[in-house]
Design a protein around this motif. Sequence first.
Motif, short mmCIF file in Angstrom:
data_model
loop_
_atom_site.label_atom_id
_atom_site.label_comp_id
_atom_site.label_asym_id
_atom_site.label_seq_id
_atom_site.Cartn_x
_atom_site.Cartn_y
_atom_site.Cartn_z
N ALA A 55 33.56 25.36 -22.44
CA ALA A 55 34.37 24.50 -21.56
C ALA A 55 34.72 25.28 -20.28
O ALA A 55 35.23 26.40 -20.34
CB ALA A 55 35.64 24.07 -22.27
N ALA A 115 29.87 16.92 -16.63
CA ALA A 115 30.33 16.10 -17.74
C ALA A 115 29.42 14.89 -17.88
O ALA A 115 29.87 13.79 -18.21
CB ALA A 115 31.76 15.67 -17.51
N THR A 168 33.32 14.31 -23.52
CA THR A 168 34.73 13.95 -23.34
C THR A 168 35.37 14.75 -22.23
O THR A 168 36.54 14.55 -21.92
CB THR A 168 35.52 14.17 -24.63
OG1 THR A 168 35.40 15.53 -25.02
CG2 THR A 168 35.00 13.28 -25.74
N GLY A 169 34.60 15.72 -21.65
CA GLY A 169 35.13 16.54 -20.57
C GLY A 169 34.06 17.49 -20.09
O GLY A 169 33.00 17.65 -20.72
N THR A 203 34.14 21.80 -13.65
CA THR A 203 32.90 21.25 -13.10
C THR A 203 32.47 22.07 -11.89
O THR A 203 33.28 22.44 -11.05
CB THR A 203 33.13 19.78 -12.68
OG1 THR A 203 33.52 19.03 -13.84
CG2 THR A 203 31.89 19.18 -12.09
#
Length: 357
Positions: free
Chosen positions: A258, A323, A328-329, A261
């Motif tokens: 994670a 994403a 979901t992210g 972006t």
Amino acid sequence: MASNRPAPEASAPVHFGPGSRFAGTDRIDRTDNEASRDWEEWNPTAESVRPVRGKHRVAKQRNALARSSTVLGVGVIAAVGAGGIASAQDKPAVSISLPDAISDNLPDAKSLPGVGSFMSDGDKKSDETPSPLTTAGLTAADAQQGTTDSGEALRARILQQAEQQQAEADAAQKASAEKAAAENAAAAAKKQQTEAEEKAAEEKRKAREAAEAKAEKERLEKLAASFSLPTSSYTLTSTYGQTGSMWSSGQHTGLDFAAPTGTPTKAVHSGTVKSAGWSGSYGYRVVLELEDGTEIWYAHLSSMTVGAGQKVTTGETVGRVGATGNVTGPHLHLEVHTAGGSGIDPLSWLRSKGLTP
């Protein structure tokens, strides 16, 4: 007519020699039983009397006392033995003749134990001369040692045998103790050698493991220099094999980094871009093929900076975190596939290359 009844014998006195057991007896009378026997008459005829021929001739009887002087001498010796040495000494000496073949081979009387001294000394008696009975059983070795009594010689031999047996027993016990000590020493030496070998083997194993660990460390360091993590400023959120309803297959097939972006994604190793484009639930995906055939999948990218067939080097940017697809992210979904197409755990593969996500 002739009769086989013997003629009456006159009761003439029969004299015996002084050494005879009948000495002192002047006559021997016939018993009444012999005189009272019944005798039958016998008349010889030509058939009952046959001439004696050949070897069956009747030998002429000879008077035993008329034989040679040798026989007479033997008789005298027998008389001496029967009457005893004491009585024989009172009698006159008798001459005994022997054949030359025998007399020449007879040993000297003086050389016989107990006899030589007896014959040489004559009537002279000495307390120091051993009796023939006391010297019986004495050996030449006993005589050389000065032993004159057979009992003492026997006692000495028994003591000598006992000492020899004791010495043999002591020698056997000593040999047994030495053998046991040698066996114990050999066992201790063998045990010590075994322990030393085990210790050396253990040290060798530890040294080998240490060398292997060092070589592996050097290899990983070298690999780490040629490999790179796929992104930076990340957080690991989902691992390989994790189950859940968010994945269509029921479990997670990669490792999620994670990150915001637009965070650059890098080539983990030099290789060739096999494909770059849209891939359904993966969104935008770049597939990088390494030299050994391993494939690295970069998914959910917001953008791609390379195209198919392009060669890249370690650490070169191939896209950016996004994403896109089923997410979901924003994050980087990283998958590792072998040359055969099987998916493996990306975390373990990165660690095998000296990287620590």
